[in-house]
Design a protein around this motif. Structure first.
Motif, PDB file in Angstrom:
ATOM      1  N   GLY A 189      47.918 -19.592  36.362  1.00  0.00           N
ATOM      2  CA  GLY A 189      47.024 -18.488  36.476  1.00  0.00           C
ATOM      3  C   GLY A 189      47.806 -17.158  36.861  1.00  0.00           C
ATOM      4  N   VAL A 190      46.871 -15.938  36.457  1.00  0.00           N
ATOM      5  CA  VAL A 190      47.488 -14.761  36.718  1.00  0.00           C
ATOM      6  C   VAL A 190      46.420 -13.989  37.654  1.00  0.00           C
ATOM      7  CG1 VAL A 190      48.196 -12.372  35.533  1.00  0.00           C
ATOM      8  CG2 VAL A 190      48.583 -14.585  34.374  1.00  0.00           C
ATOM      9  N   PHE A 191      47.160 -13.513  38.664  1.00  0.00           N
ATOM     10  CA  PHE A 191      46.109 -12.911  39.473  1.00  0.00           C
ATOM     11  C   PHE A 191      45.705 -11.429  39.181  1.00  0.00           C
ATOM     12  CE2 PHE A 191      48.057 -16.316  41.978  1.00  0.00           C
ATOM     13  CZ  PHE A 191      47.102 -16.867  42.727  1.00  0.00           C
ATOM     14  N   ALA A 192      44.608 -10.923  39.455  1.00  0.00           N
ATOM     15  CA  ALA A 192      43.888  -9.772  39.104  1.00  0.00           C
ATOM     16  C   ALA A 192      44.464  -8.675  40.463  1.00  0.00           C
ATOM     17  CB  ALA A 192      42.378  -9.884  39.108  1.00  0.00           C
ATOM     18  N   LYS A 193      44.003  -7.480  40.154  1.00  0.00           N
ATOM     19  CA  LYS A 193      44.245  -6.468  40.958  1.00  0.00           C
ATOM     20  C   LYS A 193      43.579  -6.582  42.673  1.00  0.00           C
ATOM     21  CE  LYS A 193      43.724  -1.519  41.891  1.00  0.00           C
ATOM     22  NZ  LYS A 193      42.956  -1.705  43.147  1.00  0.00           N
ATOM     23  N   GLU A 194      42.414  -7.181  42.585  1.00  0.00           N
ATOM     24  CA  GLU A 194      41.657  -7.504  43.770  1.00  0.00           C
ATOM     25  C   GLU A 194      42.373  -8.226  44.397  1.00  0.00           C
ATOM     26  OE1 GLU A 194      40.533  -6.752  40.769  1.00  0.00           O
ATOM     27  OE2 GLU A 194      39.388  -5.012  41.027  1.00  0.00           O
ATOM     28  N   ALA A 195      42.520  -9.505  44.023  1.00  0.00           N
ATOM     29  CA  ALA A 195      43.378 -10.719  44.427  1.00  0.00           C
ATOM     30  C   ALA A 195      44.493 -10.240  45.177  1.00  0.00           C
ATOM     31  CB  ALA A 195      43.634 -11.699  43.840  1.00  0.00           C
ATOM     32  N   ILE A 196      45.449  -9.644  44.486  1.00  0.00           N
ATOM     33  CA  ILE A 196      46.678  -8.833  45.214  1.00  0.00           C
ATOM     34  C   ILE A 196      46.359  -8.312  46.428  1.00  0.00           C
ATOM     35  CG2 ILE A 196      48.770  -7.723  44.587  1.00  0.00           C
ATOM     36  CD1 ILE A 196      48.348  -8.692  41.945  1.00  0.00           C
ATOM     37  N   ASP A 197      45.373  -7.285  46.298  1.00  0.00           N
ATOM     38  CA  ASP A 197      45.059  -6.242  47.392  1.00  0.00           C
ATOM     39  C   ASP A 197      44.524  -6.908  48.587  1.00  0.00           C
ATOM     40  OD1 ASP A 197      45.586  -3.859  45.936  1.00  0.00           O
ATOM     41  OD2 ASP A 197      43.595  -3.820  45.339  1.00  0.00           O
ATOM     42  N   SER A 198      44.076  -8.141  48.502  1.00  0.00           N
ATOM     43  CA  SER A 198      43.364  -8.670  49.513  1.00  0.00           C
ATOM     44  C   SER A 198      44.695  -9.911  50.127  1.00  0.00           C
ATOM     45  CB  SER A 198      42.062  -9.369  49.283  1.00  0.00           C
ATOM     46  OG  SER A 198      42.163 -10.312  47.910  1.00  0.00           O
ATOM     47  N   ALA A 199      45.609 -10.186  49.535  1.00  0.00           N
ATOM     48  CA  ALA A 199      46.348 -11.109  49.944  1.00  0.00           C
ATOM     49  C   ALA A 199      47.123 -11.010  51.196  1.00  0.00           C
ATOM     50  CB  ALA A 199      47.604 -11.157  49.016  1.00  0.00           C
ATOM     51  N   PRO A 200      46.995 -11.891  52.047  1.00  0.00           N
ATOM     52  CA  PRO A 200      47.493 -11.804  53.488  1.00  0.00           C
ATOM     53  C   PRO A 200      48.847 -11.291  53.598  1.00  0.00           C
ATOM     54  CG  PRO A 200      46.115 -13.760  53.241  1.00  0.00           C
ATOM     55  CD  PRO A 200      46.358 -13.393  51.757  1.00  0.00           C
ATOM     56  N   GLY A 201      49.703 -11.899  52.684  1.00  0.00           N
ATOM     57  CA  GLY A 201      51.312 -11.588  52.877  1.00  0.00           C
ATOM     58  C   GLY A 201      51.584 -10.581  52.110  1.00  0.00           C
ATOM     59  N   LEU A 202      50.654  -9.402  51.428  1.00  0.00           N
ATOM     60  CA  LEU A 202      51.089  -8.184  50.940  1.00  0.00           C
ATOM     61  C   LEU A 202      51.912  -7.217  51.646  1.00  0.00           C
ATOM     62  CD1 LEU A 202      50.794  -7.223  48.191  1.00  0.00           C
ATOM     63  CD2 LEU A 202      48.711  -5.862  48.755  1.00  0.00           C
ATOM     64  N   SER A 203      51.629  -7.439  53.178  1.00  0.00           N
ATOM     65  CA  SER A 203      52.106  -6.382  53.990  1.00  0.00           C
ATOM     66  C   SER A 203      53.735  -6.637  54.182  1.00  0.00           C
ATOM     67  CB  SER A 203      51.703  -6.481  55.468  1.00  0.00           C
ATOM     68  OG  SER A 203      51.806  -7.930  55.861  1.00  0.00           O
ATOM     69  N   LYS A 204      54.422  -7.697  53.686  1.00  0.00           N
ATOM     70  CA  LYS A 204      55.629  -8.015  53.486  1.00  0.00           C
ATOM     71  C   LYS A 204      56.201  -6.985  52.473  1.00  0.00           C
ATOM     72  CE  LYS A 204      55.088 -12.837  54.340  1.00  0.00           C
ATOM     73  NZ  LYS A 204      55.070 -14.172  54.124  1.00  0.00           N
ATOM     74  N   TYR A 205      55.693  -6.324  51.679  1.00  0.00           N
ATOM     75  CA  TYR A 205      56.338  -5.483  50.671  1.00  0.00           C
ATOM     76  C   TYR A 205      55.697  -4.176  51.059  1.00  0.00           C
ATOM     77  CZ  TYR A 205      56.970 -10.077  48.144  1.00  0.00           C
ATOM     78  OH  TYR A 205      57.531 -11.097  47.866  1.00  0.00           O
ATOM     79  N   GLU A 206      56.651  -3.377  50.541  1.00  0.00           N
ATOM     80  CA  GLU A 206      56.209  -1.915  50.573  1.00  0.00           C
ATOM     81  C   GLU A 206      55.377  -1.203  49.391  1.00  0.00           C
ATOM     82  OE1 GLU A 206      59.862   0.485  51.274  1.00  0.00           O
ATOM     83  OE2 GLU A 206      60.502  -0.571  53.067  1.00  0.00           O
ATOM     84  N   ILE A 207      54.249  -1.335  49.630  1.00  0.00           N
ATOM     85  CA  ILE A 207      53.431  -0.750  48.524  1.00  0.00           C
ATOM     86  C   ILE A 207      53.025   0.963  48.650  1.00  0.00           C
ATOM     87  CG2 ILE A 207      51.087  -0.880  47.353  1.00  0.00           C
ATOM     88  CD1 ILE A 207      52.463  -3.464  47.631  1.00  0.00           C
ATOM     89  N   GLU A 208      53.668   1.733  47.620  1.00  0.00           N
ATOM     90  CA  GLU A 208      53.777   2.907  47.691  1.00  0.00           C
ATOM     91  C   GLU A 208      52.357   3.627  47.273  1.00  0.00           C
ATOM     92  OE1 GLU A 208      57.002   4.325  45.019  1.00  0.00           O
ATOM     93  OE2 GLU A 208      58.427   3.248  46.143  1.00  0.00           O
ATOM     94  N   THR A 209      51.683   3.350  46.231  1.00  0.00           N
ATOM     95  CA  THR A 209      50.410   3.898  45.870  1.00  0.00           C
ATOM     96  C   THR A 209      49.427   2.603  45.689  1.00  0.00           C
ATOM     97  OG1 THR A 209      51.163   3.691  43.779  1.00  0.00           O
ATOM     98  CG2 THR A 209      51.552   5.732  44.629  1.00  0.00           C
TER      99      THR A 209
END
Length: 285
Positions: A189-209
């Motif tokens: 599978g390939v995850f869409a933008k919405e799934a990435i935004d709502s990922a619990p572990g996304l805070s581990k990465y520095e998201i600039e924009t």
């Protein structure tokens, strides 16, 4: 009586000569086919090493995507509509490789309840999908599979797929290279933008924009397509080598059979001619 007997025997001799000539022509055509299949086998064997190197290189990118998915704790969710990308090629003479991935695509469409839009990569799978699910086919690509895929080629394909719109669930179906004699239809599978935004572990990465997650999704689609096309290309080249090897062996067996038949028929023709000569000489006496 001599003339009557000659008229009766001439057609028999003519049929023998015609049969012998037909066997000889068939034997020559089979030998030509054997030369072609042997050449194609050698070409496929040469390309297989290059295809495997491209496949190994593409797996590195896919492993990076898998690591991000694991760290970001991305999870697949139920979606109203799924985009199914079926990867194959334009070329044949490679066994059942296109048929198997097409069968797997049909089963997957049924499993998803028919709420699917289909994108095909390669004319072979497009032709088979049009027979049963022409209403699902939204986009198709051809001119692929001649050489090992590269990222520039795949990025252009990914850009066109993105233009179809946003899908909560995107799956790529392809032939995974298992060994030199084995491959199996596989999906990831390939995850869409919405799934990435709502990922619990996304805070581990520095998201600039805010656009970063969209860029990640599109880049992941391109990486996944590259892996799928590289795996499919290696599987196809390997299958073609095996198919041409089997064809060459079958041609060799047919050459042996026809050679024996040709020799026996030739001996029979010679024997009939001797019988005709001896019969004619006896009648003159």
């Amino acid at each position: 009586m001599f003339r009557l007997g000659l008229k009766q025997m001439t057609p028999i001799g003519a049929r023998n000569y015609a049969t012998l000539r037909e066997i000889e022509m068939r034997l020559k055509s089979i030998k030509n086919i054997e030369k072609i299949t042997n050449t194609m086998k050698i070409v496929a064997s040469t390309r297989l090493n290059k295809a495997q190197r491209a496949m190994q290189a593409s797996r590195v990118f896919h492993e990076s995507d898998s690591e991000f998915i694991e760290n970001a704790e991305l999870e697949a969710k139920e979606a109203d509509k799924t985009l199914l990308i079926v990867v194959s090629s334009d070329k044949g003479l490679c066994g059942s490789i296109h048929t198997q991935v097409s069968k797997a695509a049909r089963k997957r469409i049924e499993a998803l309840g028919g709420n699917v839009d289909v994108v095909t990569v390669g004319d072979k799978v497009k032709t088979q999908m049009l027979r049963t699910h022409d209403d699902k086919l939204k986009l198709s690509f051809n001119g692929v599979g001649k050489e090992a895929p590269n990222f520039n080629e795949v990025a252009l394909i990914a850009d066109e797929i993105v233009k179809l719109g946003t899908y909560e669930n995107t799956e790529i179906l392809y032939n995974k290279f298992v060994s030199g004699v084995s491959f199996e239809p596989t999906t990831f599978g390939v995850f869409a933008k919405e799934a990435i935004d709502s990922a619990p572990g996304l805070s581990k990465y520095e998201i600039e924009t805010e656009e970063t997650s969209e860029i990640i999704s599109e880049f992941s689609l391109a990486n996944s397509l590259l892996t799928a096309m590289a795996e499919g290309y290696a599987s196809e080249v390997s299958a073609r080598r095996n198919a041409m090897d089997n064809a060459s062996k079958n041609a060799g067996e047919m050459i042996n059979s026809y050679s024996i038949l040709y020799n026996r028929t030739r001996q029979a023709v010679i024997t009939n001619e001797l019988v005709d000569i001896i019969t004619g000489a006896s009648s003159l006496d």
